[in-house]
Design an enzyme around this catalytic site. Sequence first.
Site, short mmCIF file in Angstrom:
data_model
loop_
_atom_site.label_atom_id
_atom_site.label_comp_id
_atom_site.label_asym_id
_atom_site.label_seq_id
_atom_site.Cartn_x
_atom_site.Cartn_y
_atom_site.Cartn_z
N ASP A 16 40.89 45.95 48.43
CA ASP A 16 41.31 45.10 49.56
C ASP A 16 42.26 45.89 50.45
OD1 ASP A 16 40.10 43.04 48.19
OD2 ASP A 16 41.99 42.40 47.27
N1 URA Z 1 40.86 43.12 42.60
C1 URA Z 1 41.43 42.61 43.71
O1 URA Z 1 41.80 41.44 43.74
N2 URA Z 1 41.60 43.42 44.76
C2 URA Z 1 41.24 44.71 44.78
O2 URA Z 1 41.42 45.38 45.78
C3 URA Z 1 40.65 45.22 43.62
C4 URA Z 1 40.47 44.41 42.56
#
Ligand code: URA
Length: 269
Positions: free
Chosen positions: A132
């Site tokens: 993310d």
């Molecule tokens: N899980 C998440 O919530 N975000 C990420 O970026 C990777 C794994």
Amino acid sequence: MPVAEPGDPDRVLEPPLWEQLAAKSAELPQGERLQKVLAVRGWGSRRVCEDMISDGRVTVNGATAVLGRRVDTDHDLVEVDGVPIGVKPGLVYYLLNKPEGVITTAHDPQGRRTVVQIVPAEPRVYPVGRLDVATEGLLLLTNDGDLAHRLAHPSHGVEKEYLAEVDGAPGGGALRRLRDGVELDDGITAPAKVSQPSPGVLRITIHEGRNRQVRRMCEAVGHPVHRLVRVRIGPLRDAQLKPGEWRELSQAEVRSLVESAAGDTRPIR
Ligand code: URA
């Protein structure tokens, strides 16, 4: 039906089932011919690849291969001169410590900074999986489409380890739920490894790659994530790499990654 006794000349000897199955599988050609696999992956024409095999330069699972050998590249480790065939001329593998605020995509229509802008532009590489925008930590970028595809496939179960700073300090019940599986809107999560090295900090290891999975898991047990950092991808760790820094993988790391994508989780030698 009369049962024939040992020594009875009319006795028909049925080989045990496993022998029958083994004989059957020996009759069936399994996998693809090695020279074809090498040629398709850019190691030269079939003729050149046949010569490499005849010259004893190619091994399958550590044993020198003979011409005509068939391989299953999902499971067999094929090497040329000791280098996994994943590592071909022209292939690059970068490990990036993604900073917060950078987008995991090859191109962002909104013009925000992307992970591919941090690493060299040529040859063109792509991120394997995604983090993310708010998540920090290790991200692999490569132009090895075959390995990227295999790593991204959930059936290979390459582990991803995260450190999550969460709201409050989860108790035993919340930790158990995270470990056993949490009901999310896209289904229950697979069992995870979860520990709490200090109150409010969780170390979570998953092998699925669902969208925002760790954040959604923690939120579902009442402890939303404030900060999320990926600290391991399969065999790859690097505590020295600072946010925004990247480096090339060593050959041993590529090899270990190839093995882990094939389901082998031995650590890097
Ligand atoms: N899980 C998440 O919530 N975000 C990420 O970026 C990777 C794994």
